[in-house]
Structure formats: C-alpha cells, structure tokens
Design an enzyme around this catalytic site. Structure first.
Site, PDB file in Angstrom:
ATOM      1  N   ASP A  49       0.855  -1.191   0.000  1.00 56.23           N
ATOM      2  CA  ASP A  49       0.000   0.000   0.000  1.00 56.23           C
ATOM      3  C   ASP A  49       0.890   1.241   0.000  1.00 56.23           C
ATOM      4  OD1 ASP A  49      -1.894   2.114   0.702  1.00 56.23           O
ATOM      5  OD2 ASP A  49      -3.268   0.471   1.149  1.00 56.23           O
ATOM      6  N   SER A  52      -6.816   4.403  -1.368  1.00 53.26           N
ATOM      7  CA  SER A  52      -6.711   2.946  -1.516  1.00 53.26           C
ATOM      8  C   SER A  52      -8.050   2.307  -1.863  1.00 53.26           C
ATOM      9  CB  SER A  52      -6.165   2.318  -0.234  1.00 53.26           C
ATOM     10  OG  SER A  52      -4.829   2.695  -0.054  1.00 53.26           O
ATOM     11  N   ASP A 102     -10.138  -2.798   6.068  1.00 54.82           N
ATOM     12  CA  ASP A 102      -9.428  -1.697   5.424  1.00 54.82           C
ATOM     13  C   ASP A 102      -9.629  -1.805   3.908  1.00 54.82           C
ATOM     14  OD1 ASP A 102      -7.991   0.539   6.305  1.00 54.82           O
ATOM     15  OD2 ASP A 102      -6.075  -0.319   5.700  1.00 54.82           O
ATOM     16  N   THR A 114      -7.966  -2.012   1.030  1.00 53.96           N
ATOM     17  CA  THR A 114      -7.340  -2.943   0.085  1.00 53.96           C
ATOM     18  C   THR A 114      -7.890  -4.367   0.200  1.00 53.96           C
ATOM     19  OG1 THR A 114      -5.390  -1.541   0.292  1.00 53.96           O
ATOM     20  CG2 THR A 114      -5.104  -3.625  -0.888  1.00 53.96           C
ATOM     21  N   ARG A 147     -15.809   3.680   2.490  1.00 58.22           N
ATOM     22  CA  ARG A 147     -14.841   2.757   3.103  1.00 58.22           C
ATOM     23  C   ARG A 147     -14.947   2.705   4.625  1.00 58.22           C
ATOM     24  NH1 ARG A 147      -8.978   5.050   1.748  1.00 58.22           N
ATOM     25  NH2 ARG A 147      -8.383   3.641   3.408  1.00 58.22           N
ATOM     26  N   GLU A 203      -1.393  -8.185   1.046  1.00 60.51           N
ATOM     27  CA  GLU A 203      -1.090  -6.758   1.177  1.00 60.51           C
ATOM     28  C   GLU A 203      -0.154  -6.464   2.346  1.00 60.51           C
ATOM     29  OE1 GLU A 203      -3.941  -4.151   2.982  1.00 60.51           O
ATOM     30  OE2 GLU A 203      -3.167  -2.385   1.938  1.00 60.51           O
ATOM     31  N   ASP A 248       2.143   2.345   3.677  1.00 54.24           N
ATOM     32  CA  ASP A 248       1.316   3.550   3.542  1.00 54.24           C
ATOM     33  C   ASP A 248       1.048   4.213   4.888  1.00 54.24           C
ATOM     34  OD1 ASP A 248      -0.736   5.191   1.878  1.00 54.24           O
ATOM     35  OD2 ASP A 248      -1.937   4.395   3.535  1.00 54.24           O
ATOM     36  N   LYS A 249       0.675   3.418   5.865  1.00 57.85           N
ATOM     37  CA  LYS A 249       0.284   4.007   7.155  1.00 57.85           C
ATOM     38  C   LYS A 249       1.476   4.704   7.824  1.00 57.85           C
ATOM     39  CE  LYS A 249      -3.288   0.473   7.692  1.00 57.85           C
ATOM     40  NZ  LYS A 249      -4.423   1.261   7.177  1.00 57.85           N
ATOM     41  N   HIS A 276       2.154   7.973   6.005  1.00 59.95           N
ATOM     42  CA  HIS A 276       1.205   9.010   6.424  1.00 59.95           C
ATOM     43  C   HIS A 276       1.715   9.724   7.674  1.00 59.95           C
ATOM     44  CE1 HIS A 276      -2.217   8.829   3.762  1.00 59.95           C
ATOM     45  NE2 HIS A 276      -2.290   7.513   3.849  1.00 59.95           N
ATOM     46  N   ASP A 287      -0.573   0.277  -4.729  1.00 63.77           N
ATOM     47  CA  ASP A 287      -1.871   0.762  -5.210  1.00 63.77           C
ATOM     48  C   ASP A 287      -1.835   2.245  -5.575  1.00 63.77           C
ATOM     49  OD1 ASP A 287      -1.650   1.472  -2.535  1.00 63.77           O
ATOM     50  OD2 ASP A 287      -3.731   1.023  -2.036  1.00 63.77           O
ATOM     51  N   HIS A 288      -0.889   2.963  -4.976  1.00 57.69           N
ATOM     52  CA  HIS A 288      -0.715   4.386  -5.311  1.00 57.69           C
ATOM     53  C   HIS A 288       0.610   4.834  -4.718  1.00 57.69           C
ATOM     54  CE1 HIS A 288      -1.544   5.309  -1.132  1.00 57.69           C
ATOM     55  NE2 HIS A 288      -2.592   4.512  -1.207  1.00 57.69           N
ATOM     56  N   HIS A 333      -1.156  11.196   0.078  1.00 51.09           N
ATOM     57  CA  HIS A 333      -0.701  10.424  -1.087  1.00 51.09           C
ATOM     58  C   HIS A 333      -0.215  11.375  -2.176  1.00 51.09           C
ATOM     59  CE1 HIS A 333      -3.860   7.110   0.011  1.00 51.09           C
ATOM     60  NE2 HIS A 333      -2.929   7.258   0.932  1.00 51.09           N
TER      61      HIS A 333
HETATM   62 MG    MG Z   1      -4.360  -0.853   2.100  1.00 52.90          MG
HETATM   63 ZN    ZN Z   2      -2.964   6.029   2.556  1.00 49.74          ZN
END
Ligand code: MG
Ligand code: ZN
Length: 487
Positions: free
Chosen positions: A85, A136, A187, A189, A200, A355, A360-361, A364, A402-403, A446
């Site tokens: 992620d 995501s 979550d 994903t 979400r 995943e 990602d987390k 952030h 994913d990004h 992101h």
């Molecule tokens: Mg995710």
């Molecule tokens: Zn994120």
C-alpha cells in the site's frame, strides 16, 4: 552474507548487512523445476566497486533467456497478487538503500523479470473527470474490479453499482481464494475483494447504519464490510480488525448476534495467533480459515523514528525492532506461505491477494523506519510467492503498489521546508528522507505519480510498459481463463 538455513522470521530482523537470500533452508514446495535448474537466474545486485568502470552494473549476463522464460507461457492456474500500500519507486529506493545498500536488491521484488508502470488516477465523484491522487479504496476497486471509481468507494462504480471482484469471479469459476493483509480486514485494500459499499468507513454494522444506510442489512442491503466478508467467504482470510467482529448485526438472518458469533455459526475456523495459524492443516468452503491477529492494524515489524522539522541537521539513526511485535503476530511472509500451502491443496487453482498495508500508514505519519520495515515484509512475502512460482510454473506472481506516497530521498543533510530524518544505510552513508505533502501539523498525503508493477510467470509480459491499474484486473482474470460473468 548468505543466510540460507535461517528462518524467515530471523531473516527479517533489523540488520545493516545485505541479505542476499531471505528464504528457507528446507524446500517447502518440492516437486517442480526451479529457475536455477533452467539456468536462467539473473543476479541483479552490483558485484563490483562502484568507482570502477562497470562496478555498479547489475546484470551478470544477457537476460534474454530469463525474460523468454516468462514470455513463452500464457495461461496460469494460480495468481498471487502482492500489494504494497502506498508503495512506488521512492519507497522501494529508500528501503533498498537502507536495508540492502544502493547496489543491492530488494529480494523478491527486484528479482521479478518483467516490469512496467501503471497509472492510478481515480475519478471525481461529481464530474467523472480524473482525480490525480487516488486513495486505496478507488485504486483497490480499480485493481479488484477493472472499474475506475471515486475515492472512498469500495467496489462500486461512480453510480454506486456493485462491480464484481477477482475473488468473487475466481470463486464462481471454482478456484480457491485467499485475502491476506497486515491491516484490518475491513481496510480498503482487502475490503475491495470481498465487499461493495459506498463509503470505506462502513467497516461494521454501526457505521454502516450511519454512513451507508442503503447498504445496511436492516434496510435490505448487503451489510457492512465485515458482514459481506463473511458472505463472500474466501477459503483463507488473514489480517486484523477483530474489534468489528464484536459489533452486532442489526438485521437479517443473524440479527442480534455479534459478527464473531455469526462467523462461528457460518462455520469459519477462527485463529488469533501465529502459532495457531501455523497449526492449521486445511481451509475450504466447509471450514474457511479466518485468522484475526489484532483488534486493529497488526503491529509494524520495526519501531517508529519520525521525521521532524529540521531533522536533516540531526545525526543519522538506525532503525530498531518494534517491541510490540511479539510472537503472537505472524510475519507477512509466514502468512503468505501458509495461505499458499492451504490454497494449493485442492489443486484446482487459486487466487491469492497479499497486502503489506503499513508502508502507507507509516508514510502518512512520516515514519521512515516503520515504512522500511513493512517494505521488508513485502519483500519477504514476494520471496515466498516467487519460490512457489518457480517450482510451479503455472503460477503468475505480480507485485505492485496501489498508489504513490509522500517519501522522497533529498540531498543528504538538506533541511527542506518539509519533515526530514537522517538514516544510516547499509552502505554506511547517511540518507535524508523527506516528507512534504502534509498540511501543517497534519498527516502526509498520497501523491499521484505512476506506480511500478512487476511480474513473473505466465501472462507477466502484459505488465511491461505503461498500463493502467484497471488492466491488472483483466490480466489476472484472462490469464486464469475465468468467465467474468459466471455466477
Ligand atoms: Mg491498504
Ligand atoms: Zn494512505
């Protein structure tokens, strides 16, 4: 240093040394023909002194044969899709420099022979035009269903219509299916493979009644993400998010029961620790496996080292293990190996999504050590998948993000206007990591750059060059020969 014979878990402890092999000593997948046997192994790490002519080169021989090995085949029986992620080229490069050195490789990830990039933009809910920075939910929906949608949407299109997912289609076509994550199972994903909700945040019945009333069971909808996860019923589901199973169904057949009780009534085999997971011997539609190892997100492998304003002026640090990561928590590589073991038993083919969520987390929250540790987890899971695919050549392995996220390598010691942290890399050199996509005092955001996709096995040729992440859905379902309309 070669660490053959070490267990995977010990192989991924924080280390300044370059790890050339992160696999197991014993062969967990006997019976196939390995890449090495075919003589097409490419060593991709630099062997020489980078000061010398050719010292930094990565290829040890012509790679046409290795690429041909992936190109000559089409039609896969199994697909393993690994997602980091928020993982793009900058996150990979930061992790490689730190853990394996600038001339090293990310085991697994950098060994995949065919690589391309894909675009990840989502759509604006009102205008339908591109939104250049996806979340995501929208990017997962694109990967899982082939349909672009608005941020926050879980496998529904811009008009709110449910879009069929790879797991749903694979199941309808008779394949075994698995969904593995270090995030809560609710979550975005993991959720996009097993549920369809407009927001979400509708993880459990409570928020679904508030935020997605049209999806709530009591209003005749499909229910929260957790309730739909139980209905979709993959053979193997591993991750976090146990707190949502303590909520109570507000309608339908299971009204008044907690979702934990519902899962048990529906025949799920529930496990909560790494040891319990390792002892599971079967998982199928009679007794699907539900491994939930945390109330929320699984702990990160490595401890926090947050970037701060002026951090580029501070001495470089090494990352350290996260004390909260106990034996209770399975590492992602072990979850991946167990899922492959279970899903490959029926021999009718499988689709598995894995995943590494907290790259990602951690990004952030501008935490480069947290981020790198979870990239190491992605590397280990990819190594496990690749080991299986090299023995079972009817297996396509894809690794992607994913990004893109916010982290960047800037000039060493450059005190930018963003948040910075100096890390001492495996090269013995300080590296300054910068985070600069946040509003003041808020989380990093992101970014919208195209993302790497790499693959090995039948169908892998189709990741080469520029694609869109929706192409990945069609690549996977076509390579598996699935009838996308089959119910
Ligand atoms: Mg995710
Ligand atoms: Zn994120």
């Amino acid at each position: 240093m070669d660490i053959k014979g070490a267990t995977l878990k010990s192989a991924i402890l924080v280390s300044a040394v370059a790890l050339s092999v992160a696999g197991c000593g014993s062969d967990p997948y006997p019976g196939g023909t390995g890449d090495e046997a075919a003589g097409v192994k490419i060593q991709r790490d630099a062997k020489g002194n980078p000061r010398d002519n050719g010292g930094a080169r990565r290829l040890n021989k012509d790679q046409a044969e290795a690429i041909a090995d992936s190109l000559q085949r089409s039609g896969a029986k199994n697909v393993i899709l690994l997602i980091g992620d928020g993982t793009s080229d900058q996150e990979y490069t930061i992790a490689r420099n730190y853990q394996w050195g600038a001339g090293g490789i990310i085991p697994g990830v950098d060994e995949l022979p065919l690589t391309g990039s894909y675009t990840t933009y989502s759509l604006d809910k009102d205008t339908g035009k591109p939104n250049y920075t996806t979340d995501s939910a929208a990017s997962g929906t694109a990967l899982a269903t082939g349909t672009k949608t608005a941020n926050k949407s879980i496998s529904v299109d811009l008009g709110g219509r449910p879009q069929r997912t790879i797991i749903e289609i694979a199941k309808a076509n008779g394949l075994a299916t698995g969904n593995v994550t270090t995030a809560p199972l609710q979550d975005a994903t993991p959720a996009v493979q097993v549920s369809h909700v407009s927001n979400r945040k509708c993880e459990g019945p409570k928020k679904t009644s508030e935020k997605c009333p049209q999806d709530a069971v009591e209003n005749g909808g499909r229910g929260s993400i957790t309730e739909q996860l139980l209905q979709t019923r993959p053979d193997v589901t591993l991750g976090g998010g146990w707190k949502y199973f303590q909520e109570t169904a507000a309608g339908g057949k299971y009204r008044g029961l907690t979702l934990e009780a519902q899962a048990k009534e529906r025949g799920f085999h529930i496990v909560h620790s790494a040891a319990e997971l390792m002892s599971v011997r079967r998982a199928d539609q009679d007794e699907p496996l539900l491994g939930v190892f945390d109330n929320g997100t699984l702990p990160r492998l490595w401890g926090k080292e947050k970037a701060v304003q002026g951090g580029a002026n501070e001495p470089p640090v090494k990352c350290s293990p996260n004390k909260k990561f106990t034996d209770q928590t399975p590492v992602l590589g072990d979850m991946t190996r167990k899922a492959i073991d279970l899903l490959s038993q029926p021999k009718r083919g499988f689709f598995l999504q894995v995943e590494s969520a907290s790259i990602d987390k951690a990004a952030h929250s501008a935490d480069p050590c947290g981020q790198i540790g979870e990239t190491v987890q992605l590397s280990d899971a990819t190594t496990v998948a690749l080991e299986y695919a090299k023995k079972h050549k009817d297996t396509l392995v894809i690794v992607t993000g994913d990004h893109a996220q916010s982290s960047q390598i800037v000039g060493t010691g450059v005190d930018t206007s963003g948040l910075t942290k100096n890390l001492m890399t495996a090269d013995g050199v300080p590296m300054t990591v910068n985070y600069g996509t946040a509003l003041k005092g808020e989380d990093q955001q992101h970014s919208g750059v195209q993302v790497r996709i790499a693959a090995y096995g039948p169908g892998a040729a189709n990741v080469v060059g520029l694609t869109d992440q929706t192409d990945t859905f069609f690549l996977i379902t076509d390579t598996l020969g699935l009838d996308r309309k089959k119910k």
